[in-house]
Design a protein around this motif. Structure first.
Motif, short mmCIF file in Angstrom:
data_model
loop_
_atom_site.label_atom_id
_atom_site.label_comp_id
_atom_site.label_asym_id
_atom_site.label_seq_id
_atom_site.Cartn_x
_atom_site.Cartn_y
_atom_site.Cartn_z
N ASP A 96 0.83 -1.21 0.00
CA ASP A 96 0.00 0.00 0.00
C ASP A 96 0.86 1.25 0.00
OD1 ASP A 96 -2.18 -1.62 0.04
OD2 ASP A 96 -2.50 -1.46 2.22
N ILE A 97 0.23 2.37 -0.18
CA ILE A 97 0.89 3.67 -0.20
C ILE A 97 0.75 4.32 1.16
CG2 ILE A 97 0.96 5.92 -1.29
CD1 ILE A 97 1.86 3.66 -3.08
N THR A 98 1.84 4.94 1.62
CA THR A 98 1.82 5.66 2.90
C THR A 98 1.07 6.98 2.73
OG1 THR A 98 3.94 4.69 3.52
CG2 THR A 98 3.21 6.63 4.74
N VAL A 99 0.18 7.23 3.64
CA VAL A 99 -0.61 8.46 3.61
C VAL A 99 -0.21 9.32 4.80
CG1 VAL A 99 -2.93 9.46 3.63
CG2 VAL A 99 -2.51 7.28 2.46
N LEU A 100 0.17 10.55 4.52
CA LEU A 100 0.54 11.51 5.57
C LEU A 100 -0.44 12.66 5.57
CD1 LEU A 100 4.44 11.75 5.24
CD2 LEU A 100 3.09 10.34 6.81
N GLN A 101 -0.78 13.11 6.77
CA GLN A 101 -1.71 14.21 6.91
C GLN A 101 -1.00 15.54 6.68
OE1 GLN A 101 -4.95 13.62 7.27
NE2 GLN A 101 -4.47 11.40 7.27
N ALA A 102 -1.77 16.57 6.51
CA ALA A 102 -1.22 17.91 6.31
C ALA A 102 -0.45 18.36 7.54
CB ALA A 102 -2.35 18.88 5.99
N GLY A 103 0.58 19.14 7.32
CA GLY A 103 1.39 19.65 8.41
C GLY A 103 2.88 19.37 8.21
N ARG A 104 3.61 19.45 9.30
CA ARG A 104 5.06 19.29 9.27
C ARG A 104 5.43 17.90 9.77
NH1 ARG A 104 9.68 22.90 9.92
NH2 ARG A 104 11.38 21.85 11.00
N HIS A 105 6.30 17.23 9.02
CA HIS A 105 6.77 15.90 9.36
C HIS A 105 8.30 15.89 9.32
CE1 HIS A 105 2.65 14.23 8.87
NE2 HIS A 105 2.57 15.12 7.88
N GLU A 106 8.90 15.30 10.36
CA GLU A 106 10.37 15.23 10.45
C GLU A 106 10.79 13.78 10.55
OE1 GLU A 106 11.90 17.59 13.58
OE2 GLU A 106 11.21 19.51 12.73
N PHE A 107 11.85 13.46 9.79
CA PHE A 107 12.40 12.11 9.78
C PHE A 107 13.88 12.20 10.17
CE2 PHE A 107 8.94 12.40 6.76
CZ PHE A 107 8.16 11.28 7.05
N PRO A 108 14.20 11.87 11.43
CA PRO A 108 15.60 12.02 11.89
C PRO A 108 16.49 10.92 11.29
CG PRO A 108 14.26 11.07 13.62
CD PRO A 108 13.31 11.41 12.51
N PHE A 109 17.78 11.25 11.24
CA PHE A 109 18.78 10.30 10.77
C PHE A 109 20.10 10.59 11.47
CE2 PHE A 109 19.11 13.95 7.93
CZ PHE A 109 20.47 14.19 7.91
N THR A 110 20.96 9.60 11.50
CA THR A 110 22.31 9.75 12.05
C THR A 110 23.20 8.67 11.45
OG1 THR A 110 23.66 9.81 14.07
CG2 THR A 110 21.77 8.33 14.05
N PHE A 111 24.45 9.01 11.24
CA PHE A 111 25.44 8.06 10.74
C PHE A 111 26.82 8.57 11.15
CE2 PHE A 111 24.71 11.11 7.37
CZ PHE A 111 26.00 11.44 6.94
N GLN A 112 27.79 7.69 11.12
CA GLN A 112 29.15 8.02 11.53
C GLN A 112 30.06 8.10 10.32
OE1 GLN A 112 30.79 5.39 14.46
NE2 GLN A 112 32.47 6.75 15.00
N LEU A 113 30.91 9.11 10.33
CA LEU A 113 31.85 9.30 9.23
C LEU A 113 33.00 8.31 9.36
CD1 LEU A 113 32.04 13.20 9.13
CD2 LEU A 113 30.79 11.71 7.58
N PRO A 114 33.61 7.92 8.25
CA PRO A 114 34.76 7.00 8.30
C PRO A 114 35.95 7.65 9.00
CG PRO A 114 33.80 7.08 6.09
CD PRO A 114 33.18 8.18 6.87
N GLU A 115 36.93 6.81 9.33
CA GLU A 115 38.11 7.28 10.02
C GLU A 115 39.12 7.95 9.09
OE1 GLU A 115 38.58 7.43 13.17
OE2 GLU A 115 36.75 6.34 13.74
N THR A 116 38.96 7.77 7.80
CA THR A 116 39.88 8.36 6.82
C THR A 116 39.09 9.25 5.88
OG1 THR A 116 41.32 6.43 6.92
CG2 THR A 116 41.60 7.91 5.05
N LEU A 117 39.33 10.54 5.98
CA LEU A 117 38.69 11.53 5.12
C LEU A 117 39.72 12.56 4.68
CD1 LEU A 117 35.30 12.19 6.99
CD2 LEU A 117 35.66 10.80 4.96
N ALA A 118 39.33 13.40 3.75
CA ALA A 118 40.16 14.51 3.28
C ALA A 118 39.41 15.81 3.48
CB ALA A 118 40.55 14.33 1.81
N THR A 119 40.13 16.89 3.72
CA THR A 119 39.52 18.19 3.95
C THR A 119 38.81 18.69 2.70
OG1 THR A 119 41.19 18.74 5.60
CG2 THR A 119 39.99 20.57 4.62
N SER A 120 37.65 19.29 2.89
CA SER A 120 36.90 19.85 1.76
C SER A 120 37.76 20.87 1.01
CB SER A 120 35.62 20.52 2.26
OG SER A 120 34.79 19.57 2.91
N PHE A 121 37.60 20.86 -0.31
CA PHE A 121 38.49 21.69 -1.14
C PHE A 121 37.79 22.02 -2.45
CE2 PHE A 121 41.55 21.63 -4.68
CZ PHE A 121 42.31 22.73 -4.35
#
Length: 407
Positions: A96-121
């Motif tokens: 079936d299809i999910t039905v959401l009512q009118a208004g504001r809906h928030e979907f939280p998320f979280t994840f961990q970054l890897p141990e090896t990264l490079a600085t944004s450039f």
């Protein structure tokens, strides 16, 4: 219509300060939420989240093959640092299809970054970017997408022995003009350490000898070198981020810089661990010689993110002044002060001979010289007793009798 009911669809990251952009480093957790605002009841499909980070390089080079033939060759490569996928809203198992009512809906998320990264450039021929994409599937309508970029800064601590080591060098050049020797120009320069952070001032110590018949001009600059690597080929872009110009040096004269200040502007940190993009810095001292090529002396620099600690600043300035690495374990301050040595052990003939002998090879010749060693040594011995006119240990009567010359 469904299009009218979807008023807002964004990705929001949790930050300590709402006004500041989101900044993270390797190993940290990224938390946020996908905000969905509806003006009316809506039927929705799956809501998926995709976090990605990669380094990309791309450039083209035109080559000529003959008088009228030319071709263009492209170079490109990519390195992925982050790829995380997560489903925030899944359709029911019965299809079936999910039905959401009118208004504001928030979907939280979280994840961990890897141990090896490079600085944004962001560079001319490449970039290192991180972002989060949210994709909302809707029946009988195209999918809706939202994107949020964030910054990654890898910490570079300059309070390490390698980055606290002084950097020095010397070069000379024979000035020539029309096959005639105009004399020799030499330069020697030194800085107190290799690692700095933006906003700091680099004190430059240098000596320039102008033995030519021309007036020369010394200069100093911080050079940023961006290196892009793809398919075994490198593409570099160099730029001057800060510079100073010294006073002109007349013929046969010498100029000495006693800590000439060069301030580091707000620039990005060094990037040394990425396979396709390198960002390096160097302090370049240049002597402009009229009528011939310039004399260059280059000292490596590392722009970090963690500033110098107060104790590290003191030790680094001392090591730069004496140009030695002091063994802190050997010169450690004892818990209990030692008694002062006897006069015989200090002023013996053997001790005097050893004092005049050349220093041992395994100990630096100037390691025990200067005010710093005196500062450490004053804690090693208890102070001598106060001077008094009265003898605290008067001689006994037996010791005071005159000896007979015939005994």
């Amino acid at each position: 219509m469904i299009f009218d009911r979807l008023k807002r669809f964004v990705v929001v990251l949790d930050c300590p300060e709402a006004a500041s952009p989101p900044v993270f480093s390797s190993g940290e957790s990224v938390a946020g939420r996908v905000v969905l605002e509806l003006s009316g009841e809506a039927r929705l499909g799956a809501l998926q989240l995709h976090a990605q980070g990669c380094a990309k390089v791309h450039w083209t080079e035109s080559r000529s093959a003959g008088s009228s033939t030319a071709y263009t060759q492209s170079y490109g490569d990519q390195v992925d640092f982050l790829s995380h996928r997560q489903t925030l809203l899944a359709p029911p198992d019965n299809g079936d299809i999910t039905v959401l009512q009118a208004g504001r809906h928030e979907f939280p998320f979280t994840f961990q970054l890897p141990e090896t990264l490079a600085t944004s450039f962001e560079g001319k021929h490449g970039s290192i970017r991180y972002w989060i994409k949210a994709k909302l599937h809707r029946p009988w309508a195209s999918a809706k997408r939202a994107k949020k970029e964030f910054t990654v800064i890898e910490p570079i601590d300059i309070n390490t022995p390698a980055l606290l080591a002084p950097q020095a060098g010397a070069k000379e050049k024979l000035a020539r003009a029309w096959y005639c020797n105009r004399g020799l120009v030499s330069v020697s320069a030194k800085i107190d350490r290799k690692g700095y952070t933006p906003g700091e001032v680099i004190p430059i110590f240098a000596e320039i000898d102008n033995c030519t018949t021309r007036t020369v001009v010394p200069k100093a600059a911080i050079i940023q070198t961006q290196t892009f690597i793809a398919r075994g080929t490198k593409k570099q872009k160099k730029s001057v981020v800060a510079s100073i110009v010294g006073d002109s040096i007349a013929a046969g004269k010498r100029e000495v810089w006693h800590g000439r200040a060069l301030k580091i502007p707000p620039v990005g940190p060094s990037i040394l661990q990425c396979r396709v993009i390198h960002v390096e810095y160097a302090l370049k001292v240049c002597i402009d010689i009229p009528g011939t090529s310039k004399l260059f002396l280059e000292l490596p620099l590392v722009i970090g993110t963690i500033p110098l600690h107060p104790f590290g600043s003191r030790t680094s300035s001392i090591s730069s002044q004496y140009s030695v690495n002091i063994d802190w374990l050997r010169l450690g301050i004892p818990e209990q002060p030692e008694a002062p040595p006897d006069y015989s052990s200090v002023a013996s003939s053997e001790g005097c001979i050893e004092a005049l002998a050349p220093p041992c090879q395994d100990v630096p010749s100037n390691a025990l010289e200067g005010s710093f060693f005196a500062y450490i040594q004053e804690f090693r011995f208890r102070p001598p007793p106060l001077y008094s006119e009265v003898d605290p240990n008067p001689p006994s009567e037996s010791n005071s009798r005159p000896r007979c010359m015939t005994c």
